[in-house]
Design a protein around this motif. Structure first.
Motif, PDB file in Angstrom:
ATOM      1  N   HIS A 115       0.841  -1.191   0.000  1.00  0.00           N
ATOM      2  CA  HIS A 115       0.000   0.000   0.000  1.00  0.00           C
ATOM      3  C   HIS A 115       0.879   1.244   0.000  1.00  0.00           C
ATOM      4  CE1 HIS A 115      -2.673  -3.057   1.615  1.00  0.00           C
ATOM      5  NE2 HIS A 115      -3.707  -2.278   1.321  1.00  0.00           N
ATOM      6  N   ASP A 153       5.280   4.528   1.776  1.00  0.00           N
ATOM      7  CA  ASP A 153       4.952   3.215   2.322  1.00  0.00           C
ATOM      8  C   ASP A 153       5.807   2.921   3.567  1.00  0.00           C
ATOM      9  OD1 ASP A 153       7.379   2.688   1.056  1.00  0.00           O
ATOM     10  OD2 ASP A 153       6.731   0.712   0.322  1.00  0.00           O
ATOM     11  N   GLN A 156      -6.115  -2.732  -1.806  1.00  0.00           N
ATOM     12  CA  GLN A 156      -5.336  -3.930  -2.143  1.00  0.00           C
ATOM     13  C   GLN A 156      -5.772  -5.077  -1.235  1.00  0.00           C
ATOM     14  OE1 GLN A 156      -3.111  -3.955  -4.642  1.00  0.00           O
ATOM     15  NE2 GLN A 156      -3.351  -1.770  -5.034  1.00  0.00           N
TER      16      GLN A 156
END
Ligand code: CU
Length: 68
Positions: A6, A24, A42
């Motif tokens: 992500h 991230d 995700q």
């Protein structure tokens, strides 16, 4: 701190608002706080953990999971 799979937005760092900072991994200084916004885009498993080995060895890691 590292969130796998992500990108998150850093919205507050040590009490100061921020905007548009996409990451991230974020370094959290001792005794400070950061706030992030994550878009759950995700589905599946995503590790979330500290990058300091001593902290991970003592359990500072988690698995985030959500479904579509
Ligand atoms: Cu740590």
């Amino acid at each position: 701190m590292h969130l796998h799979r992500h990108t998150f937005e850093l919205v507050r760092f040590d009490g100061r608002p921020t905007a548009g900072v996409m990451k991230d991994v974020v370094v959290v200084p001792p005794w400070k706080q950061v706030e992030i916004d994550v878009t759950a885009s995700q589905p599946g498993l995503a590790p979330f953990h500290c990058h300091q080995q001593f902290h991970m060895d003592n359990g500072f890691m988690a698995m985030m999971r959500y479904e579509p």
